[in-house]
Structure formats: structure tokens, C-alpha cells
Design a protein around this motif. Sequence first.
Motif, PDB file in Angstrom:
ATOM      1  N   GLU A  55       0.813  -1.213   0.000  1.00 62.47           N
ATOM      2  CA  GLU A  55       0.000   0.000   0.000  1.00 62.47           C
ATOM      3  C   GLU A  55       0.848   1.266   0.000  1.00 62.47           C
ATOM      4  OE1 GLU A  55      -2.374  -0.507   3.452  1.00 62.47           O
ATOM      5  OE2 GLU A  55      -3.673  -2.058   2.565  1.00 62.47           O
ATOM      6  N   ALA A  56       2.067   1.148   0.521  1.00 67.46           N
ATOM      7  CA  ALA A  56       2.931   2.333   0.629  1.00 67.46           C
ATOM      8  C   ALA A  56       3.839   2.521  -0.579  1.00 67.46           C
ATOM      9  CB  ALA A  56       3.796   2.217   1.884  1.00 67.46           C
ATOM     10  N   ARG A  57       3.896   1.553  -1.466  1.00 66.67           N
ATOM     11  CA  ARG A  57       4.887   1.598  -2.546  1.00 66.67           C
ATOM     12  C   ARG A  57       4.691   2.802  -3.460  1.00 66.67           C
ATOM     13  NH1 ARG A  57       8.990  -1.616  -5.042  1.00 66.67           N
ATOM     14  NH2 ARG A  57      10.081   0.057  -6.132  1.00 66.67           N
ATOM     15  N   THR A  58       3.445   3.204  -3.715  1.00 69.71           N
ATOM     16  CA  THR A  58       3.218   4.384  -4.558  1.00 69.71           C
ATOM     17  C   THR A  58       3.774   5.636  -3.903  1.00 69.71           C
ATOM     18  OG1 THR A  58       1.223   3.403  -5.535  1.00 69.71           O
ATOM     19  CG2 THR A  58       1.471   5.791  -5.698  1.00 69.71           C
ATOM     20  N   ASP A  59       3.529   5.786  -2.601  1.00 71.15           N
ATOM     21  CA  ASP A  59       4.096   6.938  -1.890  1.00 71.15           C
ATOM     22  C   ASP A  59       5.618   6.891  -1.914  1.00 71.15           C
ATOM     23  OD1 ASP A  59       1.657   8.005  -1.313  1.00 71.15           O
ATOM     24  OD2 ASP A  59       1.618   7.404   0.793  1.00 71.15           O
ATOM     25  N   PHE A  60       6.176   5.711  -1.775  1.00 74.76           N
ATOM     26  CA  PHE A  60       7.633   5.588  -1.820  1.00 74.76           C
ATOM     27  C   PHE A  60       8.177   6.082  -3.153  1.00 74.76           C
ATOM     28  CE2 PHE A  60      11.280   3.023  -3.238  1.00 74.76           C
ATOM     29  CZ  PHE A  60      12.216   3.389  -2.288  1.00 74.76           C
ATOM     30  N   ASP A  61       7.562   5.645  -4.253  1.00 75.46           N
ATOM     31  CA  ASP A  61       8.062   6.045  -5.567  1.00 75.46           C
ATOM     32  C   ASP A  61       7.919   7.549  -5.794  1.00 75.46           C
ATOM     33  OD1 ASP A  61       8.985   3.577  -6.517  1.00 75.46           O
ATOM     34  OD2 ASP A  61       6.985   2.967  -7.138  1.00 75.46           O
ATOM     35  N   MET A  62       6.792   8.121  -5.353  1.00 74.73           N
ATOM     36  CA  MET A  62       6.546   9.543  -5.613  1.00 74.73           C
ATOM     37  C   MET A  62       7.279  10.448  -4.637  1.00 74.73           C
ATOM     38  SD  MET A  62       2.471   9.655  -6.468  1.00 74.73           S
ATOM     39  CE  MET A  62       2.526  11.436  -6.258  1.00 74.73           C
ATOM     40  N   LEU A  63       7.112  10.180  -3.349  1.00 76.78           N
ATOM     41  CA  LEU A  63       7.582  11.109  -2.330  1.00 76.78           C
ATOM     42  C   LEU A  63       9.036  10.877  -1.929  1.00 76.78           C
ATOM     43  CD1 LEU A  63       4.435  11.062   0.003  1.00 76.78           C
ATOM     44  CD2 LEU A  63       4.981  12.690  -1.824  1.00 76.78           C
ATOM     45  N   VAL A  64       9.482   9.645  -2.033  1.00 77.61           N
ATOM     46  CA  VAL A  64      10.826   9.327  -1.564  1.00 77.61           C
ATOM     47  C   VAL A  64      11.776   9.131  -2.741  1.00 77.61           C
ATOM     48  CG1 VAL A  64      12.214   7.829  -0.091  1.00 77.61           C
ATOM     49  CG2 VAL A  64       9.825   8.260   0.479  1.00 77.61           C
ATOM     50  N   ALA A  65      11.520   8.117  -3.558  1.00 74.01           N
ATOM     51  CA  ALA A  65      12.446   7.803  -4.644  1.00 74.01           C
ATOM     52  C   ALA A  65      12.521   8.929  -5.664  1.00 74.01           C
ATOM     53  CB  ALA A  65      12.038   6.502  -5.314  1.00 74.01           C
ATOM     54  N   GLY A  66      11.383   9.518  -6.013  1.00 74.78           N
ATOM     55  CA  GLY A  66      11.397  10.590  -7.007  1.00 74.78           C
ATOM     56  C   GLY A  66      12.228  11.776  -6.566  1.00 74.78           C
ATOM     57  N   ARG A  67      12.057  12.195  -5.330  1.00 74.95           N
ATOM     58  CA  ARG A  67      12.816  13.349  -4.840  1.00 74.95           C
ATOM     59  C   ARG A  67      14.276  12.992  -4.589  1.00 74.95           C
ATOM     60  NH1 ARG A  67       7.729  14.457  -1.864  1.00 74.95           N
ATOM     61  NH2 ARG A  67       6.689  16.056  -3.085  1.00 74.95           N
ATOM     62  N   ARG A  68      14.534  11.777  -4.115  1.00 73.69           N
ATOM     63  CA  ARG A  68      15.925  11.373  -3.909  1.00 73.69           C
ATOM     64  C   ARG A  68      16.644  11.250  -5.243  1.00 73.69           C
ATOM     65  NH1 ARG A  68      18.916  12.644  -0.082  1.00 73.69           N
ATOM     66  NH2 ARG A  68      16.984  12.411   1.125  1.00 73.69           N
ATOM     67  N   PHE A  69      15.933  10.791  -6.273  1.00 75.54           N
ATOM     68  CA  PHE A  69      16.553  10.718  -7.600  1.00 75.54           C
ATOM     69  C   PHE A  69      16.984  12.101  -8.076  1.00 75.54           C
ATOM     70  CE2 PHE A  69      16.205  10.667 -12.302  1.00 75.54           C
ATOM     71  CZ  PHE A  69      17.203   9.742 -12.567  1.00 75.54           C
ATOM     72  N   ALA A  70      16.142  13.101  -7.859  1.00 75.97           N
ATOM     73  CA  ALA A  70      16.510  14.460  -8.240  1.00 75.97           C
ATOM     74  C   ALA A  70      17.755  14.920  -7.492  1.00 75.97           C
ATOM     75  CB  ALA A  70      15.340  15.411  -7.985  1.00 75.97           C
ATOM     76  N   GLN A  71      17.851  14.566  -6.204  1.00 76.75           N
ATOM     77  CA  GLN A  71      19.029  14.963  -5.427  1.00 76.75           C
ATOM     78  C   GLN A  71      20.277  14.242  -5.922  1.00 76.75           C
ATOM     79  OE1 GLN A  71      19.275  17.417  -2.879  1.00 76.75           O
ATOM     80  NE2 GLN A  71      21.384  17.027  -3.534  1.00 76.75           N
ATOM     81  N   VAL A  72      20.152  12.968  -6.256  1.00 71.52           N
ATOM     82  CA  VAL A  72      21.299  12.228  -6.794  1.00 71.52           C
ATOM     83  C   VAL A  72      21.754  12.860  -8.109  1.00 71.52           C
ATOM     84  CG1 VAL A  72      21.929  10.036  -7.892  1.00 71.52           C
ATOM     85  CG2 VAL A  72      20.901  10.043  -5.618  1.00 71.52           C
ATOM     86  N   CYS A  73      20.801  13.298  -8.932  1.00 76.87           N
ATOM     87  CA  CYS A  73      21.176  13.958 -10.183  1.00 76.87           C
ATOM     88  C   CYS A  73      21.925  15.258  -9.919  1.00 76.87           C
ATOM     89  CB  CYS A  73      19.922  14.232 -11.020  1.00 76.87           C
ATOM     90  SG  CYS A  73      19.089  12.733 -11.609  1.00 76.87           S
TER      91      CYS A  73
END
Length: 503
Positions: free
Chosen positions: A363-381
Motif C-alpha cells: 500500500e505504501a509503494r506508490t508513496d515511496f516512488d513519488m515522495l521518496v524515490a522521485g525526490r531522492r533521484f533528483a538529489q542524486v542527479c
Amino acid sequence: MNAVHGQQQTAVTGPGRPPRPDRLFDRENEWEALVSFAGDPHPGPDLGVVTGRPRQGKTLLLESVARATGGFYFCGQQATEAEALRRVGEEYARHREAGRPGPWRGWKECLDALLALGDDRPLPVVIDSFPDLVAASPALPSVIQGALRHSDRPPPGNRARLLLAGETAPVMTRLFASSAPLRALTRLVLDIRPLDFREAARLWGIDDPRLAFLVHTVVGGTPAYRHDYVNDDVPAGLDDFDAWVCRTVLNPRMPLFHEARHLLDEETGPRGRVICHSVLTALAMGCTTHGGAAAFLGQQLTDTSRALAVLRDRGLLRSQPDGLQPGITRHHIADPLLSFEHAVARPRRAALEQSDAETVWREARTDFDMLVAGRRFAQVCRDWAASYADWTALGADRVTAAHGSLSDPSATAGLDAEVVVRRKEGLLSGPLLSLGIARWNTSMDMHHLQRLRRVLERLEPRDGTGRVSLALYGAAGFSPELHAARARGEVMLVDLERLYRGV
């Protein structure tokens, strides 16, 4: 002053230097800086300062340097002055392989004895957890200042190398700020920072860039989390990542499950705990400005600002001007584990206690992709652009990278560029070099390039953007049209493979 901050320095080795122990992962530059300082042959005592957030390996590094050089190491703790002096006396006796010394009547006598250890040769004297000692003995910094300034007491050839270490906290900041008396005596400033995304992949032994990024998004680059906190559990592959999350960070029986809350409690104390948790939740939801966080929480701006200042002073936030509107300061959670906690785990603590982790995670995987992974990916870039990108790709060898945003009167949402690269000019950001959009789970096409061009058009009248390059950072692939645009020199495409292995 010899200063090392982060992992940008080039490691140097020299003859006769003690080798870095195998149990220390990476930290070549930090090791070299410390052993160089410890073995500096010039006469007179010297002072060095080592800071770093918890769990970064600071204590292991300092203990290893002291052991390799025959130096003295003492770790303070919360205690009365009398108890601290007794404990340091016991360590001193062990170091000298002698009977217990007579009781020291104060820190002045203690420091005179410790500095005398360097009478015959360069020798490091390490005092770790220094803020705990200052809490019980507020005059200790003045005593140290006097001991170092008045070097007429020790022999002229004394070469004690005093290293004061502590977590990044207000005490260390106050004592060693640029205007503080001790800072004027300091010849080494060393900040032990978390490993970056590439170094973290090597720490975990993960070759697949996508899996390495996902693990980094949960645990970041904190070395301590690699072994004991997850019981040496590393995901076997991409197909095992979801199960690994359930086995570790969402498993109440594992230390990693409790670490984010413990970390925040250690850094903020009981008074600021509640508001700091709430502010981190606001940031995890994407409210990255003072006003946005305050509105999300229904708090006064002053209350939110104080909490942001506390978190920033503890090294838990990255705060920097917006890349396109420098009058706006944006705040991002520095530690990925805190982002994961406040976007995924904390809102679901009750469910984790009542249901199995696998159900909660689905149930949390969508939030993980949007709120966590998406923003962390931007920071890694942004980290890649600032630290690894070839200077010919961006137009300068020293750059800054930040999130940038513009208001768009013709649209319901503003125009954002997650990777705004500018030339670094001293402590300031200079001319604009590159605009980039970063997408984690979205395949990128010409629409994204057109959006970048629109941002550039809005900037041209005021920012002199004739030579600004456009970049698309994507983890889910690029359309054939974008590859054709890259071949024509219209855009730079950066995927996970390039982020982890390319320039």
C-alpha cells in the motif's frame, strides 16, 4: 589551515605513513588528512577538529589513527567533571603502561599531562565526544586555549597534536566558528560526511545501478547501517528489494526500524522532538520552503523557522537558494532514512503493529516512488552534476546544482527544473550553465524537452541564457525522438548507468 570537507579531495600517500586499516571502508582522504596532521614534525603543539553526524564512522576512524600512530584516545560521555577526569586518568595510565597517576585537580593539570605525551615525537591526543565534556566543564575550551597558546610550559620541541571531535551540533559550531578563539588555533578541520550515492553502492557491494539507488533511497550513505543495523542483509537483486524492505526497515525486530526516531531524538532532544518530526513530514510531502512547511502544519512562521534552524544546525537538512529564484530558500531532508521514515513508515506505524509488513509495503509503494524515490533521484542527479559530470558537459569544472522553480501565469502549476547548474564562484553561484528535469518512474519524451525550453524562454530576458545546455535525467528511459535530439546536440540524456558509472 588544512581543511577537508566531504569526499572531493584527492587522496595522497606518503612514505612511512601508517596504512589505512582494511576495516575502514573508503575514507582515504580523511585518513590521509589525519595521519598527516598527527605526524607533522614541526615543533609546537597543534589543534585539529573533527566533526560528523552520528553513525558515520568518526569514532572508528579516530581510534584507528590513534592505534596506528601510537597516539592517545579518550571518548567522553555525559558525566560530572570529577568522573571524566578520573576516566581520562585511567586511559592515560593504560597508555603509559604505568600505575594510576595521582588525581588531577582540574583540566589544566590533565591537559598539561596529555600534551606532554608529544614531548619526544609527533603524537596525536584524541578527545572524542568533546561536547559531553564541555557540558560538565564549561571552562574546558578556555583551558585548552591557554594550554596551546602558552607553549612555554612544554619543551620547545613538543609536538602534541590535539584532536577534538564531536558530532555536528551547536556546541562544536559555537566553539569552532570562524570568530571563536579556538578556531584561530585550529590547523585541521575535518568533517566526516555520509558516503555519496556511488560510494554507498560500493559499501553495499551492489553493481546494479537501479538496485543501488533504491537501497540508497532507504538507508543513504551511513556506513553503520550496512552490517549490524540490518544483520548483514543485502538484497539479492531487484526482485528481492521489496522483500528486503520488509525484512529490515519495516521489521520491528531490526535496529534499522527504530533508527530514524532515535536519530532525531538524539539530535533534537525532548523539547524540539514533536515540531521537528512534523517539519520533516512537511518536507517529505514536498513543502520545501518556510512558508510551505508552516502552511502544511498550520504553524506560525516563527515556530517553523526555529525547527528548520534546529534541523539544519544538526546537519539533517540541506538548505540552499532556489536555482532560479535565489530569494527563496529551499530545504531538503539530508538523510534518506529520515525521508523514508516520514513519508512511508511513520504514517503507518499503527498498521505495521497490526498487520504484516508485506501488506503495508504494497500500500505504501506508490508513496515511496513519488515522495521518496522521485525526490531522492533528483538529489542524486544534482550530486552527480556537482561532483561527477565532465566539465565539458556542463561548461565549468566547479559548479553548484540546485532545484529551481518559476511561477507560470498561463498554467495551474509552476515551471520546475530539478537540476539547475551554475558556475561556482567562491561561495556564490555564478552564471547559469544547465537546466535539467529529473524523472524517476516516468519514461521521458519530447514533452519534457519542450518543457525545459519553455523554462529557458522565461529566463532569457533576465539571465543571459544564450549558452545554457538542456539536460534530461531519467531512470525509466528516453523516447527515440529524444535520442535523435541528443544526436543533434540539443539535449544531454543522463540515465542511471551514467549517474553511477559515467561522467
